[in-house]
Design a protein around this motif. Sequence first.
Motif, PDB file in Angstrom:
ATOM      1  N   ALA A 169     -39.325  -3.100  10.932  1.00  0.00           N
ATOM      2  CA  ALA A 169     -40.222  -4.065  11.557  1.00  0.00           C
ATOM      3  C   ALA A 169     -40.593  -5.154  10.562  1.00  0.00           C
ATOM      4  O   ALA A 169     -40.903  -4.888   9.406  1.00  0.00           O
ATOM      5  CB  ALA A 169     -41.477  -3.358  12.064  1.00  0.00           C
ATOM      6  N   GLY A 170     -40.549  -6.372  11.023  1.00  0.00           N
ATOM      7  CA  GLY A 170     -40.836  -7.514  10.165  1.00  0.00           C
ATOM      8  C   GLY A 170     -40.118  -8.737  10.690  1.00  0.00           C
ATOM      9  O   GLY A 170     -39.538  -8.723  11.781  1.00  0.00           O
ATOM     10  N   ARG A 171     -40.109  -9.788   9.918  1.00  0.00           N
ATOM     11  CA  ARG A 171     -39.477 -11.039  10.341  1.00  0.00           C
ATOM     12  C   ARG A 171     -38.035 -11.058   9.845  1.00  0.00           C
ATOM     13  O   ARG A 171     -37.763 -10.842   8.670  1.00  0.00           O
ATOM     14  CB  ARG A 171     -40.299 -12.220   9.835  1.00  0.00           C
ATOM     15  CG  ARG A 171     -41.693 -12.194  10.475  1.00  0.00           C
ATOM     16  CD  ARG A 171     -42.641 -13.174   9.843  1.00  0.00           C
ATOM     17  NE  ARG A 171     -42.432 -14.526  10.367  1.00  0.00           N
ATOM     18  CZ  ARG A 171     -43.184 -15.562  10.000  1.00  0.00           C
ATOM     19  NH1 ARG A 171     -44.136 -15.403   9.107  1.00  0.00           N
ATOM     20  NH2 ARG A 171     -42.956 -16.753  10.519  1.00  0.00           N
ATOM     21  N   THR A 172     -37.120 -11.316  10.768  1.00  0.00           N
ATOM     22  CA  THR A 172     -35.690 -11.164  10.506  1.00  0.00           C
ATOM     23  C   THR A 172     -34.955 -12.478  10.722  1.00  0.00           C
ATOM     24  O   THR A 172     -35.189 -13.193  11.696  1.00  0.00           O
ATOM     25  CB  THR A 172     -35.094 -10.086  11.436  1.00  0.00           C
ATOM     26  OG1 THR A 172     -35.780  -8.851  11.216  1.00  0.00           O
ATOM     27  CG2 THR A 172     -33.611  -9.885  11.160  1.00  0.00           C
ATOM     28  N   TRP A 173     -34.035 -12.768   9.801  1.00  0.00           N
ATOM     29  CA  TRP A 173     -33.118 -13.910   9.924  1.00  0.00           C
ATOM     30  C   TRP A 173     -31.738 -13.327  10.208  1.00  0.00           C
ATOM     31  O   TRP A 173     -31.256 -12.485   9.462  1.00  0.00           O
ATOM     32  CB  TRP A 173     -33.100 -14.718   8.630  1.00  0.00           C
ATOM     33  CG  TRP A 173     -32.251 -15.958   8.651  1.00  0.00           C
ATOM     34  CD1 TRP A 173     -30.887 -16.023   8.743  1.00  0.00           C
ATOM     35  CD2 TRP A 173     -32.707 -17.317   8.522  1.00  0.00           C
ATOM     36  NE1 TRP A 173     -30.462 -17.325   8.689  1.00  0.00           N
ATOM     37  CE2 TRP A 173     -31.555 -18.154   8.550  1.00  0.00           C
ATOM     38  CE3 TRP A 173     -33.962 -17.907   8.382  1.00  0.00           C
ATOM     39  CZ2 TRP A 173     -31.629 -19.536   8.441  1.00  0.00           C
ATOM     40  CZ3 TRP A 173     -34.051 -19.292   8.280  1.00  0.00           C
ATOM     41  CH2 TRP A 173     -32.892 -20.093   8.315  1.00  0.00           C
ATOM     42  N   VAL A 174     -31.117 -13.769  11.294  1.00  0.00           N
ATOM     43  CA  VAL A 174     -29.810 -13.267  11.699  1.00  0.00           C
ATOM     44  C   VAL A 174     -28.746 -14.319  11.380  1.00  0.00           C
ATOM     45  O   VAL A 174     -28.838 -15.456  11.838  1.00  0.00           O
ATOM     46  CB  VAL A 174     -29.783 -12.921  13.198  1.00  0.00           C
ATOM     47  CG1 VAL A 174     -28.424 -12.346  13.585  1.00  0.00           C
ATOM     48  CG2 VAL A 174     -30.890 -11.928  13.544  1.00  0.00           C
TER      49      VAL A 174
END
Length: 351
Positions: free
Chosen positions: A332-337
């Motif tokens: 869980a957290g902020r993700t860059w794809v």
Amino acid sequence: MRTARTRPALRRRPHRPLRAAAVVAVACLGLAACSSDEGGGDEPAAEGPESQKVSKGATIDATWPLTGLSVTGSESAAQDHPVMVVKMDNTPSSAPQRGLGSADLVVEELVEGGVTRLAAFYYSDIPGTVGPVRSMRASDIGIVAPADAAVVTSGAAPVTLQRVRGAGITFFSEGAKGFFRDNSRAAPYNLFTDLAATTTLVEGEEARPDDYLPWGEAEDLPKGKPATSLAADFGSQTTTWSHGPKGWTNTNSFAAADDRFPADTVLVLRVQVGDAGYRDPAGNPVPETKLEGKGQALLFHDGRVVSGQWSKATLEAPLALSVRGKKLTVPAGRTWVELVPAASGAVSYSP
């Protein structure tokens, strides 16, 4: 002129009523990796709901769909607006990008000329000015459809508009509420939106969207391999990352230093790329990322990388991740794809 509309029967959840809004669909303006295995990210530095990690046993309604983080205080994971996705320029001409630091999640995709464009997702926080806003691609259908998102864009080529409309995706273009030109910048890199204003074009009671990624906890990740630097090569654009105490930092971001996306995790998906069937005004073929099927996945979190596989049955289906046949979750957290082409792109990292 077209009005915003909801997706047809393929929707998995009820959508709130829409207020009709004029949308100006304009033709898009053309723009002018050695891979390995196995995670990187850290405790998020941001305040507010993003700073609270999801706790064991938390119900899905108590977490944000684009981050998996716990909802705190009096906030609700079911907002009165849909997920909003802003198509953002990602070339030196876009500097400084505005609003990127407020996004819940970002997807970087290939466009013509080997450069990239960003799909910045907003839900838990709707900021003010965001941009520069650029055009859609057919690739965006597979990116935004799982979130039932509304897209903020400068428009698209006619063939793309037809496909986006056929997919039932709501979008807003220049001429709609909130859009404005910053005359201190050169066109087409001067189109911005007051996202808070544009978001009001779609109103009413909104059910919580489905989780965009399979969220979990960092302690559930396989051990993986050490990785503190990362380069995702798309051709003309190579996006570089460095891991530190606050997570992953995009070291060649076009955002202002105080408005960069604070990534806890960088998820790299090796994808197939086809021909969208038309050329941009400069004569470059327009690529189409195929975000369905399966391929290699590299999950970077907490200074390590885990190598696995991704799969997506249809454009509208959610993304699934696995490692050695077992489900792989994203902390869980902020993700860059990063949607890196399997054939023409490259991914490299170092301990």
